[in-house]
Scaffold this motif. Structure first.
Motif, short mmCIF file in Angstrom:
data_model
loop_
_atom_site.label_atom_id
_atom_site.label_comp_id
_atom_site.label_asym_id
_atom_site.label_seq_id
_atom_site.Cartn_x
_atom_site.Cartn_y
_atom_site.Cartn_z
N GLY A 389 0.79 -1.23 0.00
CA GLY A 389 0.00 0.00 0.00
C GLY A 389 0.81 1.27 0.00
N VAL A 390 2.12 1.19 -0.15
CA VAL A 390 2.97 2.38 -0.17
C VAL A 390 2.98 3.00 -1.56
CG1 VAL A 390 5.40 3.12 -0.14
CG2 VAL A 390 4.46 1.80 1.76
N THR A 391 2.97 4.33 -1.61
CA THR A 391 3.10 5.08 -2.85
C THR A 391 4.38 5.91 -2.80
OG1 THR A 391 0.72 5.24 -3.21
CG2 THR A 391 2.09 6.88 -4.30
N LEU A 392 5.21 5.79 -3.84
CA LEU A 392 6.40 6.61 -3.96
C LEU A 392 6.21 7.57 -5.12
CD1 LEU A 392 9.27 3.99 -3.43
CD2 LEU A 392 8.08 5.39 -1.73
N SER A 393 6.35 8.85 -4.86
CA SER A 393 6.11 9.87 -5.88
C SER A 393 7.21 9.85 -6.94
CB SER A 393 6.03 11.25 -5.24
OG SER A 393 4.90 11.33 -4.40
N ALA A 394 6.96 10.55 -8.03
CA ALA A 394 7.91 10.60 -9.14
C ALA A 394 9.29 11.02 -8.65
CB ALA A 394 7.41 11.56 -10.21
N GLY A 395 10.30 10.24 -9.04
CA GLY A 395 11.68 10.58 -8.71
C GLY A 395 12.10 10.24 -7.31
N ALA A 396 11.26 9.61 -6.51
CA ALA A 396 11.61 9.28 -5.13
C ALA A 396 12.76 8.27 -5.09
CB ALA A 396 10.40 8.73 -4.38
N ARG A 397 13.51 8.26 -3.99
CA ARG A 397 14.64 7.38 -3.79
C ARG A 397 14.53 6.66 -2.45
NH1 ARG A 397 14.81 8.82 -8.31
NH2 ARG A 397 16.55 9.72 -9.49
N GLU A 399 17.09 4.38 0.41
CA GLU A 399 18.46 4.06 0.77
C GLU A 399 18.69 2.55 0.72
OE1 GLU A 399 20.89 6.21 1.46
OE2 GLU A 399 19.53 7.90 1.09
N PRO A 400 19.93 2.10 0.50
CA PRO A 400 20.21 0.67 0.56
C PRO A 400 19.79 0.08 1.91
CG PRO A 400 22.08 1.84 -0.40
CD PRO A 400 21.12 2.87 0.10
N GLY A 401 19.07 -1.05 1.84
CA GLY A 401 18.64 -1.72 3.06
C GLY A 401 17.46 -1.09 3.76
N GLU A 402 16.87 -0.05 3.20
CA GLU A 402 15.78 0.66 3.88
C GLU A 402 14.47 -0.09 3.77
OE1 GLU A 402 13.65 5.09 3.82
OE2 GLU A 402 15.13 4.54 2.27
N ILE A 403 13.69 -0.09 4.85
CA ILE A 403 12.33 -0.61 4.83
C ILE A 403 11.38 0.58 4.78
CG2 ILE A 403 10.60 -2.01 6.00
CD1 ILE A 403 13.05 -3.56 5.06
N VAL A 404 10.59 0.67 3.70
CA VAL A 404 9.71 1.83 3.49
C VAL A 404 8.31 1.45 3.91
CG1 VAL A 404 8.88 3.52 1.81
CG2 VAL A 404 11.16 2.52 1.53
N ARG A 405 7.85 2.07 4.99
CA ARG A 405 6.52 1.74 5.54
C ARG A 405 5.49 2.82 5.28
NH1 ARG A 405 10.24 -0.17 9.41
NH2 ARG A 405 9.99 -2.40 9.86
N ARG A 406 5.93 3.99 4.81
CA ARG A 406 5.04 5.12 4.58
C ARG A 406 5.28 5.70 3.20
NH1 ARG A 406 3.14 3.03 8.31
NH2 ARG A 406 2.61 3.84 10.38
N ASP A 407 4.27 6.39 2.69
CA ASP A 407 4.41 7.06 1.40
C ASP A 407 5.52 8.09 1.45
OD1 ASP A 407 2.17 5.61 0.74
OD2 ASP A 407 0.80 7.32 0.73
N ARG A 408 6.07 8.34 0.27
CA ARG A 408 7.08 9.42 0.20
C ARG A 408 7.00 10.06 -1.18
NH1 ARG A 408 12.87 6.74 1.10
NH2 ARG A 408 11.81 6.65 3.09
#
Length: 408
Positions: A389-397, A399-408
């Motif tokens: 259910g996460v959304t990453l906006s255009a051009g988002a990055r 980090e190595p090893g990162e767990i993404v739990r929220r939109d960015r």
């Protein structure tokens, strides 16, 4: 009959996929969404198409050209997006006689629209289990007497499918006031039509409003091409039998099962397993040793690399999932690049539907499995994990090893 296709909107509910692509140009199987609408209109008997454009107008003009399947196309420009009645008003100068109006971001079937085109004015209706979230039709026999938006006590299970046929005189009724949303609405035009003449309705067998990312995923599930030839390859060592749907370069050690189309110019490497329904567009490459399953679209120029699993997803043009990754029930925008070992979660362990963000609000997708929505140009570092259910906006990055739990 002329058919006016309303395709001027940006599609903010579909963000971030529409940050560089107008919503009607988002891919559904082998064609943009608007082309499926044009197909249905032509199949229903339209003798001219009038396409109202605005955001991304040049993209639509370039793709559709001057004709579609032999039917001429004219274009009208909606200078600012001020609602559906305003979009139709922009096309009014091109209308000559009875005409149909179709939303450029919905799926229709030609046979249904043929019935809609008969004896205008008519509205396309569709039966749903929970009509309270739509414009609901009140009917008296064969006539519509009212259209109420999102009523708490729906009079019927018939909802407005955003498809209409009108008499020529309807162009005189388009100058309606702005609604509470600050837009000029076609539903207000319908009220004027009903005050002047009987408005009929035609019940559609198929209709889908493609307004949010998970609906684009479902649209692809519905429209991915099938094949009458059944399973190809498999127990004989994976060699693909000759079939007109396999036109690309498929390695002799790849296995193709089910309804799969490999377009000319696509490449399938050794050790790859593709289980349909799946469409591999021209210029894409899959493998070696990749696994593609479920209803999956691999777009033009996209790359699926070594030991990657793609399940029930859409990879748009030039997206890359290069190494050792899993992507499930997700939408990857153009030129997304996932670093090695990136994994996208697609399931809540509590069994509840996955939620996603639409215009700043978390909304249930209604789907038990739904992954991520990655906008154009997103890049992830190696070993990234992206939550369901996460959304990453255009051009988002990431980090190595990162767990993404929220939109960015």
């Amino acid at each position: 009959m002329q058919a006016v296709i309303l395709a001027a909107g940006r599609g903010t509910r579909m963000g971030p996929l529409t940050e560089t692509t107008p919503k009607p140009m988002l891919p559904v199987a082998d064609a943009p969404l608007v082309e499926h609408v044009a197909d249905a209109a032509v199949e229903a008997g339209a003798d001219e198409l009038v396409v109202t454009v605005g955001y991304g107008a040049d993209r639509l003009r370039e793709h559709l050209g001057d004709a579609h399947r032999g039917v001429p196309i004219r274009y009208a420009v909606q200078e600012s997006q001020r609602g559906t009645a305003d979009a139709l008003a922009a096309a009014a100068d091109h209308v000559d006689g009875a005409f149909a109006v179709l939303n450029g971001d919905s799926l229709y079937r030609g046979a249904d629209l043929a019935r809609l085109f008969e004896s205008p004015p008519r509205i396309g209706a569709f039966r749903v289990d929970d009509p309270s979230q739509y414009g609901v039709l009140t009917v008296d026999g064969d006539a519509v007497t009212e259209v109420r938006e999102k009523p708490s006590d729906p009079a019927t299970d018939l909802v407005n499918a955003g498809a209409y046929s009108f008499s020529a005189e309807t162009v005189d009724l388009l100058d309606v006031s702005e609604s509470e949303r600050g837009e000029r609405e076609l539903t207000d035009v319908l009220a004027r039509v009903m005050a002047r003449e009987e408005l009929g309705y035609a019940v559609l067998e198929e209709w889908m409003d493609v307004g949010r990312p998970w609906e684009l995923l479902e649209a692809n599930e519905r429209r991915l091409p099938g094949s009458d030839s059944g399973t190809r390859g498999g127990d004989d060592g994976g060699h693909v039998r000759p079939d007109p749907t396999i036109r690309g370069d498929v390695h002799s050690n790849a296995t193709i099962r089910g309804d799969v189309v490999v377009e000319e110019g696509a490449t399938v490497g050794p050790g790859v397993v593709v289980e349909g329904p799946a469409l591999l567009r021209s210029g894409c490459s899959v493998g070696p040793n990749a696994y593609v399953r479920g209803a999956t679209l691999i777009g033009e120029g996209a790359r699926v690399g070594h030991a990657v699993e793609i399940k029930n997803s859409v990879l748009m043009a030039d997206a890359t999932v290069g190494h050792l990754s899993y992507v499930g029930d997700s939408l990857l925008g153009p030129s997304v690049n996932l670093g090695a070992g990136t994994n996208v979660a697609n399931l809540r362990h509590d069994g509840e539907p996955v939620a996603a963000t639409v215009k700043g609000e978390r909304v249930s997708t209604g789907r038990r499995k739904f992954g991520a929505v990655l906008g154009p140009g997103v890049k992830t570092g190696i070993q990234s994990g992206i939550n369901a259910g996460v959304t990453l906006s255009a051009g988002a990055r990431t980090e190595p090893g990162e767990i993404v739990r929220r939109d960015r």
